[in-house]
Scaffold this active site. Structure first.
Site, PDB file in Angstrom:
ATOM      1  N   GLY A  44      24.588 -13.575   4.698  1.00  0.00           N
ATOM      2  CA  GLY A  44      24.990 -13.425   3.307  1.00  0.00           C
ATOM      3  C   GLY A  44      23.948 -12.751   2.440  1.00  0.00           C
ATOM      4  O   GLY A  44      24.162 -12.570   1.230  1.00  0.00           O
ATOM      5  N   GLU A  97      16.658 -18.717   0.879  1.00  0.00           N
ATOM      6  CA  GLU A  97      17.068 -19.840   1.722  1.00  0.00           C
ATOM      7  C   GLU A  97      15.880 -20.437   2.480  1.00  0.00           C
ATOM      8  O   GLU A  97      15.741 -21.658   2.571  1.00  0.00           O
ATOM      9  CB  GLU A  97      18.154 -19.387   2.702  1.00  0.00           C
ATOM     10  CG  GLU A  97      19.497 -19.125   2.037  1.00  0.00           C
ATOM     11  CD  GLU A  97      20.500 -18.487   2.968  1.00  0.00           C
ATOM     12  OE1 GLU A  97      21.712 -18.599   2.699  1.00  0.00           O
ATOM     13  OE2 GLU A  97      20.085 -17.855   3.971  1.00  0.00           O
ATOM     14  N   LYS A 114      29.561 -21.460  15.654  1.00  0.00           N
ATOM     15  CA  LYS A 114      28.197 -20.999  15.382  1.00  0.00           C
ATOM     16  C   LYS A 114      27.177 -21.495  16.409  1.00  0.00           C
ATOM     17  O   LYS A 114      26.033 -21.048  16.403  1.00  0.00           O
ATOM     18  CB  LYS A 114      27.765 -21.456  13.979  1.00  0.00           C
ATOM     19  CG  LYS A 114      28.710 -21.013  12.866  1.00  0.00           C
ATOM     20  CD  LYS A 114      28.758 -19.508  12.727  1.00  0.00           C
ATOM     21  CE  LYS A 114      29.760 -19.070  11.682  1.00  0.00           C
ATOM     22  NZ  LYS A 114      29.510 -19.621  10.354  1.00  0.00           N
TER      23      LYS A 114
END
Length: 262
Positions: A105, A111, A129
Site C-alpha cells: 500500500g 508502518e 498471505k
C-alpha cells in the site's frame, strides 16, 4: 452486507474484528494501512461510539488518518504519543516465524517506524498471505527521488550475490508518473520469487545510499490473527518464543451493522 462481501473480505473482517478486542481503554495504538486495517479502524470507531472506548491512535498513512478521524478516533502524531502499547497492521506476506513483507500500500516507512515504537505488534490477515518462503509478493524498497536510478542499479548489483530466485526491479508507477509516498519518496518493487535469508537481505538493502527503508519486517511482529471466510479465527502468539495457537469465532452478521454503528 455480508452477502455482498467476497470470501477474502469476510476473512479480513473476521481477523480485524478479533484484533480490535485486544485494544483496551486508555491504550496508545498504532493503526496500519490497507484493506484489512480499514476494517479494524471502522470496528474501533464503533467501539468508541458505542462503548465509550478511549484511545489515542497513531495512523501509518494519510488514508488511515482520514478514516480514523471520520469514525471518531482521537488521532495524534507519533511524536505526541512518544511510545505505543500496541500496533495492529496487515501484511502482504508472512511466514512461520512472523517475518513479513509489507508495503504493497506504499506506507512501509511509517508502518515500520510505528511498529517498532510499540510494545507489541499484531498482524491481521487472511490465509492467502501465509507462505512457506517469502518473496512471491514483490518486496518494496523506498528510495529518495534524487538519484533513484543509481540506487536501483546498486540494488540490482547487490541482488546478484543474495539468496533469491529472481532479480527483477521496477519503479512503482501511479499512472504515467512515479508513485510518491507520504514522505515524498519513490518505491522500487523487487520481484524476487523467493527470499532465502530475509534478515541478511534487509540489512544489505538498507546500506545502499538513497534507500530509506525496505518492506521486510524481521523480529517485529509478535502475534498473527488469521481470519477465515466463515468467521473462524486462528491466533498464533510467538511473543514468548514458542508458538501458542488458539481459536475464536466471529459472528459475520456484525459486519452488516458496522457502518451503521459509526
Amino acid at each position: 452486507m455480508t452477502d455482498q462481501m467476497t470470501p477474502i473480505d469476510r476473512a479480513k473482517y473476521a481477523s480485524a474484528y478479533c484484533a480490535a478486542d485486544f485494544v483496551k481503554d486508555g491504550m496508545r495504538v498504532g493503526l496500519g494501512t490497507g484493506s484489512t486495517a480499514s476494517w479494524l479502524v471502522r470496528r474501533l470507531g464503533a467501539r468508541v461510539k458505542n462503548e465509550g472506548l478511549r484511545i489515542i491512535a497513531v495512523p501509518t498513512s494519510t488514508r488511515t488518518a482520514q478514516l480514523a478521524h471520520e469514525v471518531g478516533i482521537n488521532v495524534v502524531s507519533l511524536d505526541e504519543a512518544r511510545w505505543l502499547d500496541l500496533t495492529i497492521d496487515g501484511a502482504d506476506e508472512f511466514d512461520a516465524e512472523l517475518t513479513l513483507i509489507k508495503g504493497g500500500g506504499g506506507a512501509l516507512l511509517h508502518e515500520k517506524i510505528v511498529a517498532t515504537a510499540s510494545d507489541q505488534m499484531i498482524v491481521i490477515t487472511d490465509p492467502a498471505k501465509e507462505v512457506n518462503a517469502l518473496g512471491a509478493f514483490p518486496l518494496p524498497v523506498e528510495v529518495i527521488p534524487f538519484g533513484w536510478q543509481a540506487s536501483k542499479a546498486l540494488i540490482e548489483e547487490i541482488l546478484a550475490s543474495m539468496d533469491v530466485l529472481d532479480r527483477q526491479t521496477r519503479l512503482r508507477m501511479n499512472g504515467d508518473a512515479p508513485y510518491v509516498t507520504d514522505e515524498g519518496n519513490y518505491i522500487l518493487d523487487l520481484a524476487l520469487g523467493r527470499i532465502g535469508n530475509a534478515r541478511q537481505l534487509s540489512l544489505v538493502l538498507n546500506q545502499v545510499p538513497g534507500v530509506v527503508e525496505n518492506g521486510l519486517f524481521v523480529d517485529i511482529a509478535d502475534q498473527v490473527i488469521i481470519g477465515h471466510p466463515d468467521g473462524a479465527v486462528e491466533l498464533r502468539d510467538l511473543s514468548d518464543g514458542s508458538a501458542q495457537v488458539s481459536h475464536r469465532q466471529v459472528e459475520l452478521a456484525e459486519a452488516s451493522n458496522i457502518f451503521d454503528d459509526i
